[in-house]
Design a protein around this motif. Structure first.
Motif, PDB file in Angstrom:
ATOM      1  N   LEU A  41      40.769  36.401  50.134  1.00 30.59           N
ATOM      2  CA  LEU A  41      40.186  37.643  49.609  1.00 30.59           C
ATOM      3  C   LEU A  41      39.662  37.460  48.191  1.00 30.59           C
ATOM      4  N   SER A  42      40.328  36.637  47.401  1.00 29.77           N
ATOM      5  CA  SER A  42      39.804  36.320  46.063  1.00 29.77           C
ATOM      6  C   SER A  42      38.486  35.567  46.191  1.00 29.77           C
ATOM      7  N   GLY A  43      38.378  34.695  47.198  1.00 30.15           N
ATOM      8  CA  GLY A  43      37.121  33.994  47.451  1.00 30.15           C
ATOM      9  C   GLY A  43      36.004  34.947  47.826  1.00 30.15           C
ATOM     10  N   ILE A  44      36.319  35.916  48.682  1.00 35.37           N
ATOM     11  CA  ILE A  44      35.313  36.913  49.072  1.00 35.37           C
ATOM     12  C   ILE A  44      34.882  37.731  47.859  1.00 35.37           C
ATOM     13  N   ALA A  45      35.861  38.137  47.042  1.00 37.34           N
ATOM     14  CA  ALA A  45      35.524  38.888  45.821  1.00 37.34           C
ATOM     15  C   ALA A  45      34.649  38.046  44.902  1.00 37.34           C
ATOM     16  N   THR A  46      34.926  36.765  44.814  1.00 40.59           N
ATOM     17  CA  THR A  46      34.148  35.865  43.962  1.00 40.59           C
ATOM     18  C   THR A  46      32.724  35.704  44.471  1.00 40.59           C
ATOM     19  N   LEU A  47      32.515  35.792  45.775  1.00 38.34           N
ATOM     20  CA  LEU A  47      31.153  35.729  46.307  1.00 38.34           C
ATOM     21  C   LEU A  47      30.323  36.910  45.792  1.00 38.34           C
ATOM     22  N   PHE A  48      30.966  38.042  45.569  1.00 34.95           N
ATOM     23  CA  PHE A  48      30.243  39.199  45.038  1.00 34.95           C
ATOM     24  C   PHE A  48      30.042  39.099  43.532  1.00 34.95           C
ATOM     25  N   LYS A  49      31.081  38.641  42.834  1.00 32.26           N
ATOM     26  CA  LYS A  49      30.990  38.500  41.374  1.00 32.26           C
ATOM     27  C   LYS A  49      31.991  37.431  40.949  1.00 32.26           C
ATOM     28  N   GLN A  50      31.558  36.551  40.075  1.00 33.18           N
ATOM     29  CA  GLN A  50      32.358  35.388  39.719  1.00 33.18           C
ATOM     30  C   GLN A  50      33.711  35.738  39.094  1.00 33.18           C
ATOM     31  N   VAL A  51      33.851  36.911  38.512  1.00 30.55           N
ATOM     32  CA  VAL A  51      35.143  37.265  37.904  1.00 30.55           C
ATOM     33  C   VAL A  51      36.225  37.468  38.955  1.00 30.55           C
ATOM     34  N   GLY A  52      35.865  37.455  40.219  1.00 34.96           N
ATOM     35  CA  GLY A  52      36.863  37.525  41.280  1.00 34.96           C
ATOM     36  C   GLY A  52      37.850  36.373  41.209  1.00 34.96           C
ATOM     37  N   VAL A  53      37.444  35.302  40.537  1.00 33.54           N
ATOM     38  CA  VAL A  53      38.308  34.135  40.380  1.00 33.54           C
ATOM     39  C   VAL A  53      39.503  34.452  39.468  1.00 33.54           C
ATOM     40  N   LEU A  54      39.452  35.560  38.745  1.00 28.32           N
ATOM     41  CA  LEU A  54      40.564  35.907  37.856  1.00 28.32           C
ATOM     42  C   LEU A  54      41.854  36.180  38.615  1.00 28.32           C
ATOM     43  N   ASN A  55      41.767  36.552  39.887  1.00 29.53           N
ATOM     44  CA  ASN A  55      42.993  36.694  40.683  1.00 29.53           C
ATOM     45  C   ASN A  55      43.728  35.361  40.766  1.00 29.53           C
ATOM     46  N   LEU A  56      42.976  34.266  40.829  1.00 26.23           N
ATOM     47  CA  LEU A  56      43.598  32.949  40.867  1.00 26.23           C
ATOM     48  C   LEU A  56      44.323  32.671  39.554  1.00 26.23           C
ATOM     49  N   LEU A  57      43.723  33.122  38.461  1.00 24.39           N
ATOM     50  CA  LEU A  57      44.376  32.982  37.166  1.00 24.39           C
ATOM     51  C   LEU A  57      45.671  33.792  37.119  1.00 24.39           C
ATOM     52  N   LEU A  58      45.641  34.969  37.720  1.00 22.66           N
ATOM     53  CA  LEU A  58      46.848  35.790  37.781  1.00 22.66           C
ATOM     54  C   LEU A  58      47.960  35.068  38.537  1.00 22.66           C
ATOM     55  N   VAL A  59      47.634  34.466  39.673  1.00 25.50           N
ATOM     56  CA  VAL A  59      48.642  33.741  40.454  1.00 25.50           C
ATOM     57  C   VAL A  59      49.201  32.582  39.627  1.00 25.50           C
TER      58      VAL A  59
END
Length: 186
Positions: A41-59
């Motif tokens: 789901l973080s990958g899908i969010a990142t496809l829409f906007k690159q800041v979706g990768v911040l979930n990975l930073l949270l983990v």
């Protein structure tokens, strides 16, 4: 507009992060499915906007916090096992994320648009970044980065409250069921 499109997968990824942590604290096998779902789901969010990768930073930050807490708790005696567990959990999230990126790249390849995507999405953006002075980009990056952190913190806060309440309600229902079953056996 892209923030609106990424909000659902981004928030759902956060939900699965919290679920995986709750399952791990209850001794369930580390919430494997929830961690892969959070990454996807973080990958899908990142496809829409690159800041979706911040979930990975949270983990990553949550796993670092676990490592530090466990190190203080037992003087580092179990640090290697905790590190291995954290690495496994991060790998599961990464696997979900990478799977989405691979599917996206294969889809672009299938429709013969991979080179166009690379040119328009990557190379032209690199040219755009290189066109301004470095100190201006640093100021822009920091101001934009801070605003995204605040934006995400707001989403994480409300998501966390909803997830915690849902988990609390489910635990309460489970305890009520278990209490009802034990009374029925007595």
């Amino acid at each position: 507009n892209t923030e609106l499109l990424m909000a659902l997968p981004y928030t759902a990824a956060f939900y699965f992060i919290v679920v995986a942590r709750a399952e791990a604290s209850e001794g369930i096998r580390a919430g494997t499915t929830a961690l892969v779902a959070a990454g996807a789901l973080s990958g899908i969010a990142t496809l829409f906007k690159q800041v979706g990768v911040l979930n990975l930073l949270l983990v990553l930050l949550l796993e670092i916090e676990d490592l530090l807490r466990d190190r203080r708790r037992d003087g580092g005696k179990r640090l290697l096992s905790v590190f291995r567990r954290s690495l496994a959990r991060l790998s599961l999230v990464g696997a979900g994320f990478v799977a989405v990126m691979i599917v996206f790249a294969l889809w672009l390849l299938r429709i013969d648009a991979l080179s166009d995507f690379w040119r328009n999405g990557i190379l032209l953006n690199m040219f755009y970044i290189d066109s301004g002075p470095a100190n201006l980009w640093l100021k822009f990056l920091l101001s934009r980065g801070v605003s995204y952190v605040f934006f995400n913190a707001t989403m994480w806060l409300f998501s966390m409250l909803a997830v915690v309440e849902a988990i609390r309600a489910e635990r309460s229902r489970k305890q009520d069921r278990d209490a009802g079953q034990s009374e029925a056996h007595d």
